[in-house]
Scaffold this motif. Sequence first.
Motif, short mmCIF file in Angstrom:
data_model
loop_
_atom_site.label_atom_id
_atom_site.label_comp_id
_atom_site.label_asym_id
_atom_site.label_seq_id
_atom_site.Cartn_x
_atom_site.Cartn_y
_atom_site.Cartn_z
N LEU A 91 43.21 17.38 -42.41
CA LEU A 91 42.54 16.51 -41.59
C LEU A 91 41.86 15.35 -42.53
O LEU A 91 41.96 14.29 -42.13
N GLU A 92 41.09 15.72 -43.29
CA GLU A 92 40.38 14.80 -44.14
C GLU A 92 41.28 13.94 -44.84
O GLU A 92 40.90 12.68 -45.17
N ASP A 93 42.37 14.25 -45.27
CA ASP A 93 43.37 13.43 -46.22
C ASP A 93 44.45 12.60 -45.46
O ASP A 93 44.51 11.60 -45.54
N GLY A 94 44.67 13.25 -44.12
CA GLY A 94 45.52 12.40 -43.22
C GLY A 94 46.98 12.23 -43.71
O GLY A 94 47.63 11.17 -43.08
N VAL A 95 47.44 13.19 -44.72
CA VAL A 95 48.94 12.96 -45.08
C VAL A 95 49.57 14.25 -45.00
O VAL A 95 48.85 15.55 -45.33
N TRP A 96 50.62 14.31 -45.06
CA TRP A 96 51.64 15.80 -45.24
C TRP A 96 51.70 15.89 -46.61
O TRP A 96 52.09 14.96 -47.43
N LYS A 97 51.53 17.23 -47.04
CA LYS A 97 51.79 17.40 -48.54
C LYS A 97 52.58 18.73 -48.77
O LYS A 97 52.76 19.73 -47.96
N THR A 98 53.46 19.01 -49.84
CA THR A 98 54.08 20.09 -50.06
C THR A 98 53.59 20.40 -51.51
O THR A 98 52.97 19.72 -52.24
N THR A 99 53.34 21.76 -51.86
CA THR A 99 53.04 22.21 -53.11
C THR A 99 54.07 23.26 -53.63
O THR A 99 54.87 23.81 -52.88
N ALA A 100 54.16 23.39 -54.79
CA ALA A 100 55.02 24.18 -55.59
C ALA A 100 55.17 25.66 -54.99
O ALA A 100 56.44 26.26 -54.79
N GLY A 101 54.20 26.30 -54.53
CA GLY A 101 54.31 27.70 -54.39
C GLY A 101 54.43 27.96 -52.88
O GLY A 101 54.40 29.15 -52.46
N THR A 102 54.51 26.86 -52.09
CA THR A 102 54.59 26.99 -50.36
C THR A 102 55.66 27.05 -49.91
O THR A 102 56.10 27.14 -48.56
N SER A 103 56.84 27.20 -50.42
CA SER A 103 58.17 27.35 -49.96
C SER A 103 58.33 28.76 -49.37
O SER A 103 57.87 29.77 -50.14
N LEU A 104 58.66 29.04 -48.08
CA LEU A 104 58.81 30.29 -47.68
C LEU A 104 59.74 31.16 -48.43
O LEU A 104 60.90 30.53 -49.19
N ARG A 105 59.80 32.57 -48.65
CA ARG A 105 60.78 33.37 -49.30
C ARG A 105 62.26 33.24 -48.84
O ARG A 105 63.25 33.57 -49.58
N THR A 106 62.20 33.17 -47.51
CA THR A 106 63.53 33.30 -46.59
C THR A 106 63.48 31.90 -45.81
O THR A 106 62.61 31.39 -45.07
#
Length: 170
Positions: A91-106
């Motif tokens: 909420l404080e950034d107001g942007v969508w982000k992805t990070t290296a470790g956040t992909s689901l395993r499946t």
Amino acid sequence: QSCTHNNTAANIQHNIFIISTMPLTDSLQSLLPPGSWVSNTGSSEGEWSQLPPMRSKRHGSAAVALGEKTLVVMGGHDGGTETDSVEVFKLEDGVWKTTAGTSLRTRRLGCVAATLTSDEANPGSKCIVVVGGHNGRALDSAERYHPMLDMWTESPSLPIGAMFYAAAVG
């Protein structure tokens, strides 16, 4: 009227977040155009506002609040195939982000997710559990996201495959 389908929702600080990034068909305009929407339920007007676009389109995803300032959307279908992608909106950034470790395993379409208040890997911190879904067959598998470690681990499976259902934590 046209509509979106396979939407997901989460609640953070009196705000309802609706994730509906794909219309029912490309030829239809949707009642809420594809995108992410928020409404402040504490407001008497109850108007809907559009959030910035997500990095990838999806439908049939799961969404949860992680704490009081973070929305996490995972899985779904990107129009071509089931996805394992995860996007985070602070909420404080107001942007969508992805990070290296956040992909689901499946890869999961039609999965459900819940935030648990205790993570056995990091006592005192929250975690996310994602269960079931579909990727060519109904999935019985589950996985857990540990935010402090920024990683997903395997969780106990369901006794049968399940997709397009609901979950609640009390």
